[in-house]
Scaffold this motif. Sequence first.
Motif, PDB file in Angstrom:
ATOM      1  N   HIS A  41       1.097   0.657  -2.616  1.00 16.83           N
ATOM      2  CA  HIS A  41       0.756  -0.764  -2.676  1.00 16.83           C
ATOM      3  C   HIS A  41       1.750  -1.621  -1.910  1.00 16.83           C
ATOM      4  CE1 HIS A  41      -1.471   0.917  -6.128  1.00 16.83           C
ATOM      5  NE2 HIS A  41      -2.370   0.026  -5.750  1.00 16.83           N
ATOM      6  N   GLN A  42       2.267  -1.100  -0.808  1.00 12.26           N
ATOM      7  CA  GLN A  42       3.210  -1.872  -0.007  1.00 12.26           C
ATOM      8  C   GLN A  42       2.550  -3.188   0.416  1.00 12.26           C
ATOM      9  OE1 GLN A  42       4.460  -0.107   3.707  1.00 12.26           O
ATOM     10  NE2 GLN A  42       6.300  -1.335   3.773  1.00 12.26           N
ATOM     11  N   TRP A  43       3.324  -4.266   0.377  1.00 18.74           N
ATOM     12  CA  TRP A  43       2.800  -5.605   0.638  1.00 18.74           C
ATOM     13  C   TRP A  43       2.128  -5.730   2.002  1.00 18.74           C
ATOM     14  CZ3 TRP A  43       4.727  -8.204   4.819  1.00 18.74           C
ATOM     15  CH2 TRP A  43       5.940  -7.758   5.338  1.00 18.74           C
ATOM     16  N   ILE A  44       2.591  -4.978   2.985  1.00 14.72           N
ATOM     17  CA  ILE A  44       2.022  -5.084   4.338  1.00 14.72           C
ATOM     18  C   ILE A  44       0.533  -4.717   4.346  1.00 14.72           C
ATOM     19  CG2 ILE A  44       2.565  -2.749   5.176  1.00 14.72           C
ATOM     20  CD1 ILE A  44       3.506  -5.544   7.364  1.00 14.72           C
ATOM     21  N   HIS A  45       0.098  -3.992   3.304  1.00 12.25           N
ATOM     22  CA  HIS A  45      -1.297  -3.575   3.193  1.00 12.25           C
ATOM     23  C   HIS A  45      -2.109  -4.433   2.218  1.00 12.25           C
ATOM     24  CE1 HIS A  45       0.040  -0.077   5.360  1.00 12.25           C
ATOM     25  NE2 HIS A  45       0.792   0.343   4.355  1.00 12.25           N
ATOM     26  N   PRO A  48      -2.253 -10.159   1.497  1.00 21.69           N
ATOM     27  CA  PRO A  48      -2.572 -10.894   2.724  1.00 21.69           C
ATOM     28  C   PRO A  48      -1.687 -12.108   2.976  1.00 21.69           C
ATOM     29  CG  PRO A  48      -4.585 -10.287   1.591  1.00 21.69           C
ATOM     30  CD  PRO A  48      -3.450  -9.950   0.665  1.00 21.69           C
ATOM     31  N   GLU A  49      -1.295 -12.835   1.919  1.00 22.51           N
ATOM     32  CA  GLU A  49      -0.461 -14.029   2.113  1.00 22.51           C
ATOM     33  C   GLU A  49       0.922 -13.651   2.639  1.00 22.51           C
ATOM     34  OE1 GLU A  49      -0.412 -16.727  -1.193  1.00 22.51           O
ATOM     35  OE2 GLU A  49      -2.567 -16.506  -1.496  1.00 22.51           O
ATOM     36  N   ARG A  50       1.545 -12.671   2.019  1.00 20.34           N
ATOM     37  CA  ARG A  50       2.871 -12.245   2.478  1.00 20.34           C
ATOM     38  C   ARG A  50       2.772 -11.571   3.847  1.00 20.34           C
ATOM     39  NH1 ARG A  50       7.107  -8.175  -0.576  1.00 20.34           N
ATOM     40  NH2 ARG A  50       8.785  -8.425   0.944  1.00 20.34           N
ATOM     41  N   ALA A  51       1.733 -10.756   4.050  1.00 24.10           N
ATOM     42  CA  ALA A  51       1.569 -10.043   5.319  1.00 24.10           C
ATOM     43  C   ALA A  51       1.334 -11.009   6.484  1.00 24.10           C
ATOM     44  CB  ALA A  51       0.420  -9.049   5.217  1.00 24.10           C
ATOM     45  N   ALA A  52       0.802 -12.190   6.194  1.00 17.20           N
ATOM     46  CA  ALA A  52       0.576 -13.178   7.258  1.00 17.20           C
ATOM     47  C   ALA A  52       1.892 -13.562   7.936  1.00 17.20           C
ATOM     48  CB  ALA A  52      -0.115 -14.415   6.690  1.00 17.20           C
ATOM     49  N   GLY A  54       4.381 -11.401   8.101  1.00 14.08           N
ATOM     50  CA  GLY A  54       5.006 -10.138   8.478  1.00 14.08           C
ATOM     51  C   GLY A  54       4.891  -9.858   9.971  1.00 14.08           C
ATOM     52  N   PRO A  55       5.300  -8.683  10.379  1.00 12.65           N
ATOM     53  CA  PRO A  55       5.376  -8.364  11.810  1.00 12.65           C
ATOM     54  C   PRO A  55       4.025  -8.256  12.520  1.00 12.65           C
ATOM     55  CG  PRO A  55       5.892  -6.435  10.482  1.00 12.65           C
ATOM     56  CD  PRO A  55       5.796  -7.595   9.537  1.00 12.65           C
ATOM     57  N   PHE A  56       2.935  -8.137  11.771  1.00 12.77           N
ATOM     58  CA  PHE A  56       1.625  -7.966  12.405  1.00 12.77           C
ATOM     59  C   PHE A  56       0.701  -9.168  12.217  1.00 12.77           C
ATOM     60  CE2 PHE A  56       3.260  -3.771  11.196  1.00 12.77           C
ATOM     61  CZ  PHE A  56       3.483  -3.271  12.474  1.00 12.77           C
ATOM     62  N   GLY A  57       1.207 -10.226  11.571  1.00  9.83           N
ATOM     63  CA  GLY A  57       0.441 -11.451  11.408  1.00  9.83           C
ATOM     64  C   GLY A  57      -0.671 -11.361  10.385  1.00  9.83           C
ATOM     65  N   GLY A  58      -0.687 -10.310   9.598  1.00  9.37           N
ATOM     66  CA  GLY A  58      -1.690 -10.114   8.561  1.00  9.37           C
ATOM     67  C   GLY A  58      -1.593  -8.701   8.029  1.00  9.37           C
ATOM     68  N   PRO A  59      -2.394  -8.398   7.014  1.00  6.41           N
ATOM     69  CA  PRO A  59      -2.343  -7.056   6.441  1.00  6.41           C
ATOM     70  C   PRO A  59      -2.902  -6.006   7.404  1.00  6.41           C
ATOM     71  CG  PRO A  59      -4.110  -8.317   5.432  1.00  6.41           C
ATOM     72  CD  PRO A  59      -3.359  -9.263   6.338  1.00  6.41           C
ATOM     73  N   ILE A  60      -2.344  -4.804   7.305  1.00  5.64           N
ATOM     74  CA  ILE A  60      -2.802  -3.684   8.126  1.00  5.64           C
ATOM     75  C   ILE A  60      -3.223  -2.527   7.224  1.00  5.64           C
ATOM     76  CG2 ILE A  60      -1.406  -4.301  10.133  1.00  5.64           C
ATOM     77  CD1 ILE A  60       0.565  -2.035   9.257  1.00  5.64           C
ATOM     78  N   ALA A  61      -4.100  -1.706   7.750  1.00  3.34           N
ATOM     79  CA  ALA A  61      -4.518  -0.498   7.040  1.00  3.34           C
ATOM     80  C   ALA A  61      -3.366   0.492   7.010  1.00  3.34           C
ATOM     81  CB  ALA A  61      -5.725   0.129   7.736  1.00  3.34           C
ATOM     82  N   HIS A  62      -3.317   1.289   5.973  1.00  2.00           N
ATOM     83  CA  HIS A  62      -2.376   2.400   5.918  1.00  2.00           C
ATOM     84  C   HIS A  62      -2.687   3.333   7.098  1.00  2.00           C
ATOM     85  CE1 HIS A  62      -3.086   1.034   1.793  1.00  2.00           C
ATOM     86  NE2 HIS A  62      -1.907   1.531   1.450  1.00  2.00           N
ATOM     87  N   GLY A  63      -1.676   3.903   7.699  1.00  2.00           N
ATOM     88  CA  GLY A  63      -1.919   4.874   8.763  1.00  2.00           C
ATOM     89  C   GLY A  63      -2.789   6.021   8.276  1.00  2.00           C
ATOM     90  N   PHE A  64      -2.537   6.484   7.049  1.00  2.00           N
ATOM     91  CA  PHE A  64      -3.328   7.601   6.526  1.00  2.00           C
ATOM     92  C   PHE A  64      -4.760   7.190   6.193  1.00  2.00           C
ATOM     93  CE2 PHE A  64       0.862   9.545   5.974  1.00  2.00           C
ATOM     94  CZ  PHE A  64       0.608  10.776   6.589  1.00  2.00           C
ATOM     95  N   LEU A  65      -4.990   5.909   5.927  1.00  2.00           N
ATOM     96  CA  LEU A  65      -6.368   5.432   5.786  1.00  2.00           C
ATOM     97  C   LEU A  65      -7.080   5.534   7.128  1.00  2.00           C
ATOM     98  CD1 LEU A  65      -8.859   4.030   4.644  1.00  2.00           C
ATOM     99  CD2 LEU A  65      -7.642   1.857   4.830  1.00  2.00           C
ATOM    100  N   SER A  66      -6.435   5.053   8.183  1.00  2.00           N
ATOM    101  CA  SER A  66      -7.043   5.149   9.510  1.00  2.00           C
ATOM    102  C   SER A  66      -7.318   6.603   9.864  1.00  2.00           C
ATOM    103  CB  SER A  66      -6.118   4.517  10.560  1.00  2.00           C
ATOM    104  OG  SER A  66      -5.905   3.153  10.274  1.00  2.00           O
TER     105      SER A  66
END
Length: 150
Positions: A41-45, A48-52, A54-66
């Motif tokens: 449950h890392q915040w980057i995923h 959405p408010e905190r991830a906005a 973050g380094p990618f400007g929004g939430p990203i999918a887990h690499g293992f999800l992709s």
Amino acid sequence: MTTVVAFEDAAGLAGTDLGWSEWLEVTQDRVNLFADATDDHQWIHVDPERAADGPFGGPIAHGFLSLSLTTLFWSELFDATGVTTRVNYGLDKVRFVSPVRVGAKVRMNAVIAEVTEVAGGLQFAVDQTIEIEGGTKPAVVARGLYRFYA
């Protein structure tokens, strides 16, 4: 479009480009469900408010999800008749090249690199590239290993 072949004809498919799967939107709901399934449950995923900020400007999918989407896309692209069992046997050389932002659409290209005989069936080594709509680099590059048993 799904390429369908008879099992007895599948051994000669090395080098076959199966084309592209359909596009799939990666939603926040899908990311949240993956987070619940994996206890990641890392915040980057999932925030959405905190991830906005973050380094990618929004939430990203887990690499293992992709990466896990390769199974869905593979089944869209290839099937063989006369098969009793299909097994996802593993992966080789996985790379997470670009993050997939929530809301992005992804699809996969698959090329059957090798076909080898295994006891009771065939193993397919498949070069898989997941691209992001409008992206300049792929999201995931991996070699999937799939076994089909007659």
